[in-house]
Design an enzyme around this catalytic site. Sequence first.
Site, mmCIF file in Angstrom:
data_model
loop_
_atom_site.group_PDB
_atom_site.id
_atom_site.type_symbol
_atom_site.label_atom_id
_atom_site.label_comp_id
_atom_site.label_asym_id
_atom_site.label_seq_id
_atom_site.Cartn_x
_atom_site.Cartn_y
_atom_site.Cartn_z
ATOM 1 N N LYS A 117 0.856 -1.188 0.000
ATOM 2 C CA LYS A 117 0.000 0.000 0.000
ATOM 3 C C LYS A 117 0.886 1.229 0.000
ATOM 4 O O LYS A 117 2.020 1.176 0.471
ATOM 5 C CB LYS A 117 -0.892 0.018 1.252
HETATM 6 P P1 NAD Z 1 -13.645 7.595 -2.585
HETATM 7 O O1 NAD Z 1 -12.646 8.668 -2.380
HETATM 8 O O2 NAD Z 1 -14.166 7.334 -3.956
HETATM 9 O O3 NAD Z 1 -14.922 7.842 -1.643
HETATM 10 C C1 NAD Z 1 -14.801 8.034 -0.270
HETATM 11 C C2 NAD Z 1 -16.173 8.440 0.259
HETATM 12 O O4 NAD Z 1 -16.095 8.505 1.686
HETATM 13 C C3 NAD Z 1 -16.640 9.806 -0.203
HETATM 14 O O5 NAD Z 1 -18.036 9.780 -0.425
HETATM 15 C C4 NAD Z 1 -16.329 10.705 0.986
HETATM 16 O O6 NAD Z 1 -17.196 11.837 1.052
HETATM 17 C C5 NAD Z 1 -16.604 9.756 2.124
HETATM 18 N N1 NAD Z 1 -15.959 10.156 3.373
HETATM 19 C C6 NAD Z 1 -14.701 10.599 3.555
HETATM 20 N N2 NAD Z 1 -14.494 10.898 4.853
HETATM 21 C C7 NAD Z 1 -15.650 10.612 5.488
HETATM 22 C C8 NAD Z 1 -16.069 10.710 6.828
HETATM 23 N N3 NAD Z 1 -15.254 11.161 7.787
HETATM 24 N N4 NAD Z 1 -17.349 10.335 7.134
HETATM 25 C C9 NAD Z 1 -18.184 9.890 6.178
HETATM 26 N N5 NAD Z 1 -17.845 9.784 4.897
HETATM 27 C C10 NAD Z 1 -16.594 10.140 4.556
HETATM 28 O O7 NAD Z 1 -12.987 6.292 -1.951
HETATM 29 P P2 NAD Z 1 -13.321 4.783 -2.292
HETATM 30 O O8 NAD Z 1 -12.404 4.341 -3.389
HETATM 31 O O9 NAD Z 1 -14.787 4.604 -2.450
HETATM 32 O O10 NAD Z 1 -12.802 4.062 -0.963
HETATM 33 C C11 NAD Z 1 -13.616 3.986 0.203
HETATM 34 C C12 NAD Z 1 -13.061 2.899 1.106
HETATM 35 O O11 NAD Z 1 -13.054 1.675 0.398
HETATM 36 C C13 NAD Z 1 -11.626 3.107 1.605
HETATM 37 O O12 NAD Z 1 -11.505 2.538 2.885
HETATM 38 C C14 NAD Z 1 -10.817 2.286 0.622
HETATM 39 O O13 NAD Z 1 -9.574 1.895 1.163
HETATM 40 C C15 NAD Z 1 -11.750 1.118 0.425
HETATM 41 N N6 NAD Z 1 -11.512 0.358 -0.800
HETATM 42 C C16 NAD Z 1 -11.573 0.946 -2.026
HETATM 43 C C17 NAD Z 1 -11.387 0.175 -3.154
HETATM 44 C C18 NAD Z 1 -11.518 0.743 -4.536
HETATM 45 O O14 NAD Z 1 -11.437 -0.016 -5.496
HETATM 46 N N7 NAD Z 1 -11.765 2.019 -4.690
HETATM 47 C C19 NAD Z 1 -11.076 -1.195 -3.040
HETATM 48 C C20 NAD Z 1 -11.029 -1.763 -1.774
HETATM 49 C C21 NAD Z 1 -11.248 -0.974 -0.663
#
Ligand code: NAD
Length: 428
Positions: A117
């Site tokens: 990561k």
């Molecule tokens: P993203 O940046 O697309 O979206 C993040 C979302 O979380 C946004 O809607 C933001 O407004 C919200 N957010 C941020 N801080 C917040 C808070 N304090 N309270 C409530 N909402 C909040 O990110 P993503 O890619 O959707 O990733 C989200 C999670 O999923 C992370 O933990 C990431 O590690 C995990 N993840 C993502 C992927 C991927 O393919 N994108 C894969 C596996 C895991």
Amino acid sequence: MTSKHALPSYLNPEDLGPWGVYLEQIDRVTPYLGNLSRWVETLKRPKRILTVDVPIERDDGTIAHYEGYRVQHNLSRGPGKGGVRFHQDVTLSEVMALSAWMTVKNAAVNVPYGGAKGGIRVDPKTLSRNELQRLTRRYTSEISMIIGPNKDIPAPDVNTNEQVMAWMMDSYAMIGGNMSTGVVTGKPISLGGSLGRRDATGRGVFVVGCDAAAKVGMSLEGAKVIVQGFGNVGGVAARMFAEAGSKVVAVQDHKTTVVHSGGLNIPQLLAHVAEVGSVEGFSGAEAFVPREDFWGIDCDILIPAALEQQITAERAQVIRAKIILEGANGPTLPAADDILTDRGVLIVPDVLANAGGVTVSYFEWAQNFSSFFWTEEEINSRLTRIMREAFDAVWQVSQEKKVSMRTATFILACTRVLQAREVRGLYP
Ligand code: NAD
């Protein structure tokens, strides 16, 4: 959190952050590892940690410095794989934990990768597009000696996207003088990206959600769903549940919490977020409620899909969901995990529930090597098959050993990682 573990000197034993959560998860699985437990220390120490200074020239001519990391937690089963996060709260402990969860996740769905990561401690919203590009390119250059299609393959995570991956790929190509699209995944389609990658994580959350609902005898039709985080993961998962007839009754993002007891109109909410960057001000809302109220909203399924450490013991007391699908990485603290599990809540853990993204990243990487691309149907059906097989395997272990889905996923995954470690042996 005070630690009983032998710790690397760069961590504060009084406050281990997410890495402490991960260590506790490893302690819980160790009794189930049999003879392989003699190798377990290997899972408690990242193989390689790179901390880099990332200086950029701001548009106004000043020089700004940011702290960046790339952690390769374990490379026993293959090259490192894991996203890159741009966020003002990124810490080494967080990146270490996220890299370790990638090791577990990749082994859980049996894709041939280790875990890695990366991250930069920056609020990207304070940077212009050009500054963001300079930051990405400099970071790529600083970590270029340890990444590569056969070494470690970054991907998007919070606040990074296809454009950032394109800049990373280009920087790597310029530095090495060779064109290797497979150095990163989550690229734009025009640059060797895979169809289906954008939706993959949310789709995977939905697929395991269907299987989990079937296990507890819940119909998705009319089921009430609440989602924290409405980005790549939460937005797509919400859309798929809504398409399956579920009612998404609340969504929380970084700005506010929007609710509608009859179910939010998700396509309209997605369009609103695409326009204004938040669910704030959505005209289709019944109400906006205080942040903390989100956790106690009446629902059948809760999808944390924002950041880690959101489900605390206090919040666990008020959560009403029967199923929790962890879209985010590390959203549940161990104490909360116990409270919810004791109450019979079925938690599909992050290392299984959000593995759809890395699975399609694996498809993208394989397509890049062969320069032969698959159709979206092929990708979605292979993704569904892998997620369902992994869910079944974990379910079986959890039933046999009478443990939670999280511990079962860790048993399955850590066994695979440590078997690889053992058969490879120690060098020299
Ligand atoms: P993203 O940046 O697309 O979206 C993040 C979302 O979380 C946004 O809607 C933001 O407004 C919200 N957010 C941020 N801080 C917040 C808070 N304090 N309270 C409530 N909402 C909040 O990110 P993503 O890619 O959707 O990733 C989200 C999670 O999923 C992370 O933990 C990431 O590690 C995990 N993840 C993502 C992927 C991927 O393919 N994108 C894969 C596996 C895991």
